[in-house]
Scaffold this motif. Structure first.
Motif, mmCIF file in Angstrom:
data_model
loop_
_atom_site.group_PDB
_atom_site.id
_atom_site.type_symbol
_atom_site.label_atom_id
_atom_site.label_comp_id
_atom_site.label_asym_id
_atom_site.label_seq_id
_atom_site.Cartn_x
_atom_site.Cartn_y
_atom_site.Cartn_z
ATOM 1 N N PHE A 113 5.323 6.049 7.817
ATOM 2 C CA PHE A 113 4.463 5.613 7.567
ATOM 3 C C PHE A 113 4.457 4.505 8.867
ATOM 4 C CE2 PHE A 113 8.666 3.379 8.029
ATOM 5 C CZ PHE A 113 8.694 2.149 8.966
ATOM 6 N N PHE A 134 0.649 1.607 5.715
ATOM 7 C CA PHE A 134 0.543 2.753 5.063
ATOM 8 C C PHE A 134 0.814 4.189 5.340
ATOM 9 C CE2 PHE A 134 -1.584 2.721 9.356
ATOM 10 C CZ PHE A 134 -2.388 4.518 9.518
ATOM 11 N N ARG A 135 0.498 5.471 4.446
ATOM 12 C CA ARG A 135 0.716 6.293 4.967
ATOM 13 C C ARG A 135 -0.364 7.497 4.954
ATOM 14 N NH1 ARG A 135 5.075 6.324 -0.154
ATOM 15 N NH2 ARG A 135 7.011 5.987 1.193
ATOM 16 N N TYR A 154 -6.407 -0.176 -4.950
ATOM 17 C CA TYR A 154 -6.929 1.382 -5.318
ATOM 18 C C TYR A 154 -8.062 1.216 -6.817
ATOM 19 C CZ TYR A 154 -2.529 2.903 -2.829
ATOM 20 O OH TYR A 154 -1.449 2.915 -2.001
ATOM 21 N N ARG A 181 0.725 -1.537 -0.246
ATOM 22 C CA ARG A 181 0.358 0.080 -0.731
ATOM 23 C C ARG A 181 0.499 1.192 -0.411
ATOM 24 N NH1 ARG A 181 -2.831 -1.741 3.940
ATOM 25 N NH2 ARG A 181 -4.382 -2.269 2.476
ATOM 26 N N HIS A 182 0.270 2.364 -0.344
ATOM 27 C CA HIS A 182 1.249 3.624 -1.056
ATOM 28 C C HIS A 182 2.750 3.502 -1.250
ATOM 29 C CE1 HIS A 182 -2.174 4.845 2.308
ATOM 30 N NE2 HIS A 182 -2.644 5.043 1.035
ATOM 31 N N SER A 228 1.035 1.762 -7.301
ATOM 32 C CA SER A 228 1.766 2.272 -7.123
ATOM 33 C C SER A 228 1.893 3.779 -7.670
ATOM 34 C CB SER A 228 3.210 2.728 -6.606
ATOM 35 O OG SER A 228 3.465 4.085 -5.904
ATOM 36 N N ILE A 240 4.702 11.979 2.560
ATOM 37 C CA ILE A 240 5.652 10.796 2.182
ATOM 38 C C ILE A 240 6.882 10.718 3.054
ATOM 39 C CG2 ILE A 240 4.913 11.087 -0.331
ATOM 40 C CD1 ILE A 240 6.758 13.421 -0.718
ATOM 41 N N THR A 292 5.618 8.789 -4.005
ATOM 42 C CA THR A 292 5.214 7.310 -4.477
ATOM 43 C C THR A 292 3.208 7.312 -4.250
ATOM 44 O OG1 THR A 292 5.602 6.281 -2.540
ATOM 45 C CG2 THR A 292 6.600 6.019 -3.680
#
Length: 322
Positions: A82, A73-74, A257, A28-29, A296, A79, A322
């Motif tokens: 996390f 996740f973020r 996503y 993820r992310h 991403s 960025i 990202t």
């Protein structure tokens, strides 16, 4: 794509040290989360630049007698840092009594307080009847809105049956176990996928042979939530399947996503976008495998910013956008 936009294939490979197995907990992310079982570590990896951060698994989450899963996740717009949510079950003798969770922040470098919620009565009664044959297990997480979701299941010698959906609310920092629709509850795990429902909110993709049902959780004027069946779709004709030759479809992966589900037969592998029902035959297949899609957006020219994941608070690190 060509360099520098192509990510080297080796960035997605696991380390083969001969010391235990590596279990994927999802992507993820722009980050991968991997559990090194024998080392009792979580690895957070950025495949774009090869950075990696090792996190010790906190007490109470062993991954052997009591299963665990996790999610990386973020926060929106961040960025540089996390977070990791780790979930597991707490065991009392032969009985799994509750689900537990803790959250790690790369900004502080520590695990947060323990959170818990009771397991549903169905799971407890199953454990009472077959304490040596049944274990609890979690699937790969799915992010819908501001909550993470895992399918919670019993694994027995005969089959694996769904017990509910574990929700971790990222804003409230709370745990809850949500029941699945009673019409489809007594089915095995490979027929279910948590997803974002049409129009938003929590949904379920349920697969029965070549027929797919899309369920959505709705809340009435009194604030009572319940499951509502939306569409039912026959997949054998759109996918050009021959019911006489193919046994059935099973779910082989999910890309959150884009709301794309990966479906497999013993000989074919498909991806289906759930809103449009557009599909693509990806490849031939002679084995049933679980896939963990990596989604991403990468901007090669973006400057290195903030702190990365390789050294945590002990050294300089970098993330790419990202």
């Amino acid at each position: 794509m060509d360099s520098p936009n192509r990510v080297p294939e080796g960035r997605f490979s696991y380390e083969h040290t001969g010391n235990g197995c590596f279990i994927p907990f999802g992507c993820r992310h722009g980050l991968q989360l991997i559990f090194h079982q024998s080392g009792k570590q979580l690895h957070v990896r950025d495949p774009f630049n090869g950075d990696k951060r090792r996190l010790p698994v906190p007490p109470g989450f062993d991954g052997w007698e009591t299963p665990i899963s996790g999610a990386v996740f973020r926060a929106a717009g961040d960025i540089q840092h996390f977070q990791v949510v780790l979930v597991g079950t707490e065991r009392n003798n032969q009985h799994h009594t509750r689900v537990i969770a803790r959250v790690y922040s790369s900004e502080t470098g520590i695990w947060g307080n323990l959170m818990s919620t009771p397991l549903p009565p169905k799971a407890s009664s199953s454990m009472d009847q077959h304490p040596t044959k049944i274990r609890m297990w979690f699937t790969i997480s799915v992010l819908v809105g501001h909550s993470l979701y895992w399918l919670l299941t019993n694994i027995s010698a005969a089959t694996n049956m769904l017990d509910g959906i574990l929700e971790f609310d990222l804003e409230r920092q709370t745990l809850a176990v949500i029941p699945v629709p009673v019409d489809i509850a007594n089915n095995c795990l490979s027929q279910f996928q948590v997803m974002q429902a049409e129009g938003g909110g929590l949904g379920i993709f349920f697969l029965s042979k070549f027929s797919a049902q899309l369920w959505k959780m709705e809340t009435d004027s009194d604030g009572v939530a319940s499951w509502v069946l939306g569409r039912t779709v026959e997949l054998d004709k759109p996918l050009s399947l021959n019911p006489e030759e193919e046994e059935s479809l099973i779910i082989g992966g999910f890309a959150e996503y884009n709301n794309v589900v990966f479906l497999q037969t013993p000989t074919n592998f498909f991806m289906v976008q759930l809103e449009s029902l557009q599909f693509k035959k990806v490849s031939k297949s002679n084995s049933l495998t679980r896939y963990d899609p990596f989604e991403s957006v990468y901007v090669a020219e973006y400057p290195l910013v903030g702190t990365g994941i390789d050294g945590g608070h002990d050294g300089a690190e970098f993330f790419r956008n990202t």
